[in-house]
Structures are given as structure tokens and as C-alpha cells.
Design a protein around this motif. Structure first.
Motif, PDB file in Angstrom:
ATOM      1  N   GLY A  22     -34.397  26.124 -50.960  1.00  0.00           N
ATOM      2  CA  GLY A  22     -34.826  27.053 -49.916  1.00  0.00           C
ATOM      3  C   GLY A  22     -36.071  27.801 -50.350  1.00  0.00           C
ATOM      4  N   GLY A  23     -35.972  29.131 -50.314  1.00  0.00           N
ATOM      5  CA  GLY A  23     -37.133  29.979 -50.537  1.00  0.00           C
ATOM      6  C   GLY A  23     -37.848  29.750 -51.858  1.00  0.00           C
ATOM      7  N   ARG A 222     -30.284  28.126 -45.807  1.00  0.00           N
ATOM      8  CA  ARG A 222     -29.277  27.315 -46.483  1.00  0.00           C
ATOM      9  C   ARG A 222     -27.920  27.685 -45.893  1.00  0.00           C
ATOM     10  N   ARG A 226     -23.009  33.510 -47.829  1.00  0.00           N
ATOM     11  CA  ARG A 226     -23.684  34.799 -47.942  1.00  0.00           C
ATOM     12  C   ARG A 226     -24.837  34.986 -46.942  1.00  0.00           C
ATOM     13  N   LYS A 227     -25.231  33.908 -46.280  1.00  0.00           N
ATOM     14  CA  LYS A 227     -26.278  34.039 -45.257  1.00  0.00           C
ATOM     15  C   LYS A 227     -25.710  34.646 -43.959  1.00  0.00           C
ATOM     16  N   GLN A 288     -30.918  19.857 -41.506  1.00  0.00           N
ATOM     17  CA  GLN A 288     -32.158  20.114 -42.241  1.00  0.00           C
ATOM     18  C   GLN A 288     -33.368  19.755 -41.380  1.00  0.00           C
ATOM     19  N   VAL A 289     -34.326  20.642 -41.298  1.00  0.00           N
ATOM     20  CA  VAL A 289     -35.510  20.393 -40.476  1.00  0.00           C
ATOM     21  C   VAL A 289     -36.740  20.414 -41.388  1.00  0.00           C
ATOM     22  N   ARG A 291     -40.509  21.017 -42.762  1.00  0.00           N
ATOM     23  CA  ARG A 291     -41.383  22.191 -42.595  1.00  0.00           C
ATOM     24  C   ARG A 291     -42.235  22.123 -41.326  1.00  0.00           C
ATOM     25  N   ILE A 315     -37.769  34.531 -46.783  1.00  0.00           N
ATOM     26  CA  ILE A 315     -39.055  34.090 -46.223  1.00  0.00           C
ATOM     27  C   ILE A 315     -38.928  33.865 -44.709  1.00  0.00           C
ATOM     28  N   VAL A 316     -37.707  33.539 -44.250  1.00  0.00           N
ATOM     29  CA  VAL A 316     -37.522  33.206 -42.823  1.00  0.00           C
ATOM     30  C   VAL A 316     -38.027  34.319 -41.884  1.00  0.00           C
ATOM     31  N   GLU A 319     -41.708  34.059 -41.524  1.00  0.00           N
ATOM     32  CA  GLU A 319     -42.143  32.908 -40.718  1.00  0.00           C
ATOM     33  C   GLU A 319     -41.975  33.234 -39.233  1.00  0.00           C
TER      34      GLU A 319
HETATM   35  N1  UDP Z   1     -36.184  25.794 -44.313  1.00  0.00           N
HETATM   36  C1  UDP Z   1     -36.710  24.620 -43.800  1.00  0.00           C
HETATM   37  N2  UDP Z   1     -35.869  23.721 -43.205  1.00  0.00           N
HETATM   38  C2  UDP Z   1     -34.534  23.943 -43.095  1.00  0.00           C
HETATM   39  C3  UDP Z   1     -33.991  25.148 -43.608  1.00  0.00           C
HETATM   40  C4  UDP Z   1     -34.852  26.056 -44.215  1.00  0.00           C
HETATM   41  O1  UDP Z   1     -37.926  24.378 -43.868  1.00  0.00           O
HETATM   42  O2  UDP Z   1     -33.832  23.091 -42.567  1.00  0.00           O
HETATM   43  C5  UDP Z   1     -37.086  26.749 -44.984  1.00  0.00           C
HETATM   44  C6  UDP Z   1     -37.313  28.031 -44.211  1.00  0.00           C
HETATM   45  O3  UDP Z   1     -38.247  27.837 -43.152  1.00  0.00           O
HETATM   46  C7  UDP Z   1     -37.793  28.956 -45.333  1.00  0.00           C
HETATM   47  C8  UDP Z   1     -36.951  28.516 -46.527  1.00  0.00           C
HETATM   48  O4  UDP Z   1     -36.489  27.187 -46.213  1.00  0.00           O
HETATM   49  O5  UDP Z   1     -39.165  28.708 -45.617  1.00  0.00           O
HETATM   50  C9  UDP Z   1     -35.774  29.445 -46.763  1.00  0.00           C
HETATM   51  O6  UDP Z   1     -36.240  30.562 -47.457  1.00  0.00           O
HETATM   52  P1  UDP Z   1     -35.536  31.998 -47.488  1.00  0.00           P
HETATM   53  O7  UDP Z   1     -36.307  32.818 -48.476  1.00  0.00           O
HETATM   54  O8  UDP Z   1     -35.415  32.583 -46.129  1.00  0.00           O
HETATM   55  O9  UDP Z   1     -34.058  31.734 -48.004  1.00  0.00           O
HETATM   56  P2  UDP Z   1     -33.479  31.248 -49.436  1.00  0.00           P
HETATM   57  O10 UDP Z   1     -33.278  29.789 -49.296  1.00  0.00           O
HETATM   58  O11 UDP Z   1     -34.469  31.583 -50.502  1.00  0.00           O
HETATM   59  O12 UDP Z   1     -32.188  31.999 -49.617  1.00  0.00           O
END
Ligand code: UDP
Length: 425
Positions: A22-23, A222, A226-227, A288-289, A291, A315-316, A319
Motif C-alpha cells: 500500500g502506502g 488494503r 484496522r482500516k 485490486q485496482v 494506479r 495517502i488515500v 489522492e
Molecule cells: N491503492 C491502489 N490500488 C488498490 C488499493 C490501493 O492503487 O487497489 C493505493 C492507493 O491509491 C494509495 C495506496 O495504495 O496510493 C494506499 O496508501 P495509504 O497510505 O492510504 O494506506 P496504507 O496501505 O499505507 O495503509
């Protein structure tokens, strides 16, 4: 500068949205690219987690990823990686025989451990400064997850030891600074540089994906408890009672495509909650998508909702803000810095379906409010969170580290660093 990044589990090349991707993956890739644009040379060391990965891959001009053999060449959950950190450190230090870096930047506590170990293996009298970004802290994770925390037990003393021995710590938000001080890290050795958002990938305007219902709210991340995606599901019946029956909750993230995701244990738990509450038809799991598809998805939503129990950065929301979409955010961790309450989104208490529903109802009822929060969010993302700006702040922290590190300093040996095994702080 020649900079080594160490990111043991989070490769810049990984697909995002899985349990451990993820982030941090986004952060390491984007920060490296932005530092390279400033003329630095970056090598990212990560663990080889598949057989078919080339040893070295150039991903951007002046940025290469080096896959180091450390443990089996397959996916290993990040909480099981500690036994392989010494092998990772040896692999990194061997690679440094070709070209020694000016500085090494560890991402996540285990990478910090490997980075410090690698510097100890170099020639005597050579000190390579270590800068550390934790991304997440074990103290915070334990506080929120209790016995569900699967981190190795040793994290309790190894993580603070990394913090004490690194030359400088970069916190990603002000909340983290308090936590670091509580871990015993002197404030003078802490800098702040947030995460950023890719403004080329997430420009202000662009195509929005089609949606089938009157309203769409979006959760991205993810698929881990916890999300707090369950909090949003629990808000759906309350939204219906408040006069918003035709709302889709689109959930992006998970272990594969939509069908694989629905087989995932966390998705099954969430679907069971939705069925029990009679809102199953309103919840869509997209899986999963990639970027490139994310901006269209963000723009298709009336609001992005982030309801984690805790969030080191997140990061979400950035975005979403970059795309001009208002954010309903639990007021925790980094979300308190990025989302400004009543200006770029709405703050709510964590784990509170009623407050989540009330905030969403306010937004869904008021297009003017959505637009003004969206516009302000866009301005904030553009003016404060470009990766170029984050790289400039990170570079400042690097320069402070290089000038502030005493010549001849050497990182403690493991015995000096962890004298009382098990003495948890
Ligand atoms: N993301 C993505 N595709 C997905 C799920 C998540 O590109 O299917 C990206 C989302 O756009 C973001 C990152 O994964 O850039 C998740 O970062 P965030 O800091 O919000 O969460 P973390 O994973 O660090 O807890």
C-alpha cells in the motif's frame, strides 16, 4: 548525493491493495523518483519475493531497484520477515562494495534494522549515516490491535533501538512526533516530511467512471480490519433512514480481482456484516485496482470515506483531495494533518458509524458543500503535498544529517544496541 533506500517488504514494483502492499510502496517509489529529479542517484533495496525478478531494474532515470536474496523467493507476510534481515543486510553491504552511498534511508522498522546492520559491515572508520522513516509504529499498533497484532515480539525493543541508533528520524505527521518522543528519541533528531501525492497521475480535472446508483461513496485501501471498512457498512442503514437509500459503497483494494477479493477472509467478514444489516446489495468489492485506473474511480464518488482505527499517514485522502473529492475522515494520526475539518472534508471520531452516517448525509444533501470542500482540498493537495515539495523537505533532512553527524561515529554493535534481550520499552 548517492542514496540507498531500504524497503524490505514494500517494493516500488509491487501491485497495490494486497495485505502488505500500500502506502509504503507508493511512498518509496515516488520519493525516489522526486529525489532523482533533483539530481540524486537512488538505489532501492528490497527483498526478492519471486524467482523471476531481475537482480537490478531501472525504474526511472537515476533510480534502480535491487532485489536481494533474503529468505525464500516468494511472498512472505511482512510480520514473518525478521529472521531474514541479517541476510538482507549482508546482501546490501556486499552491493555497496561496487559503490558506497552517502546516506541510507530505511523504511519501516525492519528495514532500519537491516540498514544499520549493513553500515556496520562496511570498512572500519567509515560511517554511513542512517535516516529512518517508520511508516507505522509498533507502540501505536499494539495500543489499537492488542492481541491481534501479529508483529514479531522482538519489535518491542528492536524498533525503539533503531530509533535511538539512526542518525535522524523522519516523521510523516505531527502525531508521530509525540509517539517518537515517548519512545525516547530526542526531538532534535526528528524531522517532519509528509507523504505526497502524484499530481500528474491525480490532476484536478478528468474523466469520471460511470456509476449506477444516485450516490457513490468510496473506500480505498488494503483490506485489513484496522482500516475500518465495517464502520462505513454500518453507516449504510443509518444513511437509508436519513433519506439516502440509493447509495453504493464501492470498496477498492484486496488480494486480487473482485471475485478473489470476495473469497478473502476480511471481505467475507464485511459481507456478512452487510448481509446482516440488509445492505449487501449496496456494497461492491472491486478488488485490486491498478494506479492508472484510480483517478476515474475517485472522481466517480460523491465522497471518499476513511475510517481507520489509527493511521500513520494515509495517502488515500490526499489522492481524493487532489481529484477534488471531499473526504470524511476519522480524526486520527496523519489524517488530522491532511484533512482540514470543515475546509477539505469532515472529521469524525474513529469507530463511530453514527457520526460517519451523519457526516455523509450532510455531504450527500449538499452539492455546494461537496464542491467547496473539493476545491479547497485540491488547492491544499497541490500547494502542500506534491512529491517535489516532499523531496525538497526530505533532502533538507538528509543535509542536516550529513552535516550533523560526527566524523568517525559508528553505529552501535548489535550487542551494545540491544543489551537486554526482552527488555521491552
Ligand atoms: N491503492 C491502489 N490500488 C488498490 C488499493 C490501493 O492503487 O487497489 C493505493 C492507493 O491509491 C494509495 C495506496 O495504495 O496510493 C494506499 O496508501 P495509504 O497510505 O492510504 O494506506 P496504507 O496501505 O499505507 O495503509
Amino acid at each position: 548525493m548517492k542514496i540507498s533506500m531500504v524497503s524490505e517488504h514494500a517494493s516500488p514494483l509491487a501491485a497495490l491493495g494486497g495485505v502488505d502492499a500500500g502506502g509504503q510502496n507508493v511512498h518509496v517509489a515516488a520519493l525516489s523518483a522526486a529525489l532523482a529529479r533533483r539530481g540524486h542517484h537512488i538505489t532501492v533495496y528490497t527483498r526478492r519475493d519471486a524467482d523471476d525478478l531481475p537482480r537490478r531494474v531501472r525504474i526511472f532515470p537515476r533510480v534502480e531497484v535491487v532485489h536481494i536474496q533474503a529468505g525464500p523467493a516468494r511472498h512472505v507476510p511482512k510480520d514473518d520477515l525478521l529472521p531474514f534481515m541479517e541476510e538482507l543486510a549482508s546482501g546490501i553491504s556486499r552491493d555497496w562494495e561496487r559503490r558506497r552511498p552517502d546516506l541510507v534511508h530505511g523504511h519501516f522498522w525492519m528495514s532500519g534494522l537491516a540498514a544499520l546492520d549493513a553500515t556496520r559491515q562496511g570498512p572500519a572508520g567509515v560511517h554511513i549515516p542512517v535516516v529512518q522513516t517508520f511508516h507505522a509504529l509498533g507502540t501505536v499498533k499494539r495500543r489499537h490491535q492488542g492481541s491481534a497484532d501479529t508483529s514479531p515480539f522482538e519489535r518491542r525493543w528492536l524498533e525503539p533501538a533503531v530509533g535511538r541508533d539512526a542518525d535522524r528520524i523522519i516523521a510523516t505527521c505531527s502525531d508521530e512526533v509525540f509517539e517518537l518522543k515517548a519512545m525516547g528519541i530526542p526531538p532534535g533528531r526528528i524531522s517532519i516530511a509528509p507523504c505526497g501525492v502524484d499530481l500528474d497521475l491525480f490532476p484536478g480535472a478528468g474523466q469520471a467512471d460511470r456509476r449506477d446508483r444516485t450516490h457513490r461513496i468510496l473506500s480505498v485501501g488494503r483490506l485489513v480490519p484496522r482500516k475500518g471498512v465495517d464502520v462505513v457498512i454500518r453507516a449504510l442503514p443509518l444513511l437509508r433512514a436519513a433519506g439516502f437509500p440509493d447509495v453504493e459503497l464501492l470498496v477498492v483494494g484486496g488480494g486480487g480481482d473482485a471475485i478473489e477479493t470476495e473469497r478473502d477472509s476480511e471481505a467475507r467478514r464485511l459481507l456478512a456484516i452487510a448481509s446482516e444489516l440488509g445492505v449487501r446489495q449496496q456494497v461492491t468489492f472491486r478488488g485490486q485496482v491498478p494506479r492508472e485506473a484510480m483517478p476515474g474511480i475517485f472522481r466517480s464518488a460523491d465522497a471518499v470515506v476513511c475510517t481507520p482505527w489509527y493511521e500513520p499517514f494515509g495517502i488515500v485522502p490526499l489522492e481524493a483531495m487532489a481529484c477534488g473529492i471531499p473526504v470524511v475522515a476519522a480524526a486520527v494520526g496523519g489524517l488530522r494533518d491532511t484533512v482540514v475539518d470543515e475546509r477539505t472534508g469532515l472529521h469524525i471520531p474513529p469507530r463511530d458509524p453514527e457520526a460517519t452516517a451523519a457526516a455523509l448525509a450532510r455531504l450527500l444533501a449538499d452539492q455546494g458543500l461537496r464542491q467547496s470542500l473539493g476545491r479547497a482540498g485540491q488547492q491544499r493537495a497541490r500547494s502542500r503535498y506534491s512529491w517535489d515539495r516532499v523531496a525538497a523537505e526530505t533532502e533538507k533532512a538528509y543535509l542536516q544529517t550529513l552535516t550533523g553527524t560526527a566524523a568517525g561515529r559508528r553505529h552501535e554493535t548489535r550487542d551494545q544496541l540491544y543489551p537486554v534481550e526482552g527488555a521491552a520499552l
